[in-house]
Motif scaffolding. Structure first.
Motif, PDB file in Angstrom:
ATOM      1  N   ARG A  25      44.610  53.562  37.268  1.00 39.97           N
ATOM      2  CA  ARG A  25      43.796  54.027  38.397  1.00 39.97           C
ATOM      3  C   ARG A  25      42.336  53.691  38.148  1.00 39.97           C
ATOM      4  NH1 ARG A  25      46.252  60.010  39.917  1.00 39.97           N
ATOM      5  NH2 ARG A  25      48.380  59.278  40.240  1.00 39.97           N
ATOM      6  N   ARG A  26      41.887  53.955  36.936  1.00 40.69           N
ATOM      7  CA  ARG A  26      40.493  53.658  36.563  1.00 40.69           C
ATOM      8  C   ARG A  26      40.216  52.164  36.699  1.00 40.69           C
ATOM      9  NH1 ARG A  26      37.108  52.197  32.453  1.00 40.69           N
ATOM     10  NH2 ARG A  26      38.744  51.529  31.075  1.00 40.69           N
ATOM     11  N   GLU A  27      41.138  51.344  36.204  1.00 46.46           N
ATOM     12  CA  GLU A  27      40.990  49.891  36.304  1.00 46.46           C
ATOM     13  C   GLU A  27      40.985  49.433  37.759  1.00 46.46           C
ATOM     14  OE1 GLU A  27      44.121  48.213  33.925  1.00 46.46           O
ATOM     15  OE2 GLU A  27      43.288  49.025  32.071  1.00 46.46           O
ATOM     16  N   ALA A  28      41.804  50.071  38.605  1.00 44.52           N
ATOM     17  CA  ALA A  28      41.869  49.707  40.016  1.00 44.52           C
ATOM     18  C   ALA A  28      40.550  50.003  40.721  1.00 44.52           C
ATOM     19  CB  ALA A  28      43.025  50.428  40.705  1.00 44.52           C
ATOM     20  N   VAL A  29      39.946  51.154  40.427  1.00 42.17           N
ATOM     21  CA  VAL A  29      38.656  51.501  41.037  1.00 42.17           C
ATOM     22  C   VAL A  29      37.601  50.494  40.603  1.00 42.17           C
ATOM     23  CG1 VAL A  29      36.787  53.214  41.107  1.00 42.17           C
ATOM     24  CG2 VAL A  29      39.174  53.958  41.307  1.00 42.17           C
ATOM     25  N   LEU A  30      37.557  50.184  39.318  1.00 41.91           N
ATOM     26  CA  LEU A  30      36.566  49.245  38.799  1.00 41.91           C
ATOM     27  C   LEU A  30      36.782  47.851  39.400  1.00 41.91           C
ATOM     28  CD1 LEU A  30      34.179  49.540  36.906  1.00 41.91           C
ATOM     29  CD2 LEU A  30      35.652  48.807  35.033  1.00 41.91           C
ATOM     30  N   GLU A  31      38.024  47.424  39.495  1.00 38.46           N
ATOM     31  CA  GLU A  31      38.335  46.119  40.081  1.00 38.46           C
ATOM     32  C   GLU A  31      37.921  46.069  41.552  1.00 38.46           C
ATOM     33  OE1 GLU A  31      42.258  43.604  41.312  1.00 38.46           O
ATOM     34  OE2 GLU A  31      42.310  44.610  39.372  1.00 38.46           O
TER      35      GLU A  31
END
Length: 121
Positions: free
Chosen positions: A31-37
């Protein structure tokens, strides 16, 4: 794909380019990676609600707005995103909000460290 009627014609709206069938089961780190991406892909300062709505439309996320807010706070603590003054954006300036003004509403923008993290993963 959603459709909107304009002058009697149906016009496709929305992209839905990365729908994820199991995004409701997405682990916290993903989820964190998705927001950053998402933020890296867009490259502009956005308010949390726009980030949440954009991720729902483009990525088909199923986690909550509150989760997005929590992730943004965590990313800010790590220096991967910065809160910027939305009034300064009207003048074309990117002005970080000091940490002592924590209660102030802001837009979030990815930092260079955040971009590096996206590129490294």
């Amino acid at each position: 794909m959603l459709k909107n009627t304009t002058e009697g014609k149906e016009v496709p709206i929305g992209v839905n380019k990365r729908m994820s069938a199991d995004s409701g089961c997405m682990p916290p780190e993903e989820r964190r990676e998705a927001v950053l991406e998402f933020m890296a892909d867009h490259g502009i300062a956005l308010p949390p609600k726009a980030i949440f709505r954009g991720m729902k439309t483009e990525m088909g996320i199923h986690f909550s707005y509150r989760t997005v807010q929590t992730i943004l706070s965590e990313l800010e603590e790590k220096g991967l995103v910065a809160r910027v003054n939305k009034a300064a954006l009207d003048d074309g300036d990117i002005e970080p909000i000091p940490k002592d003004e924590a209660g102030r509403r802001a837009y979030y923008m990815i930092t260079m460290d955040g971009r590096r993290e996206v590129n490294d993963s």
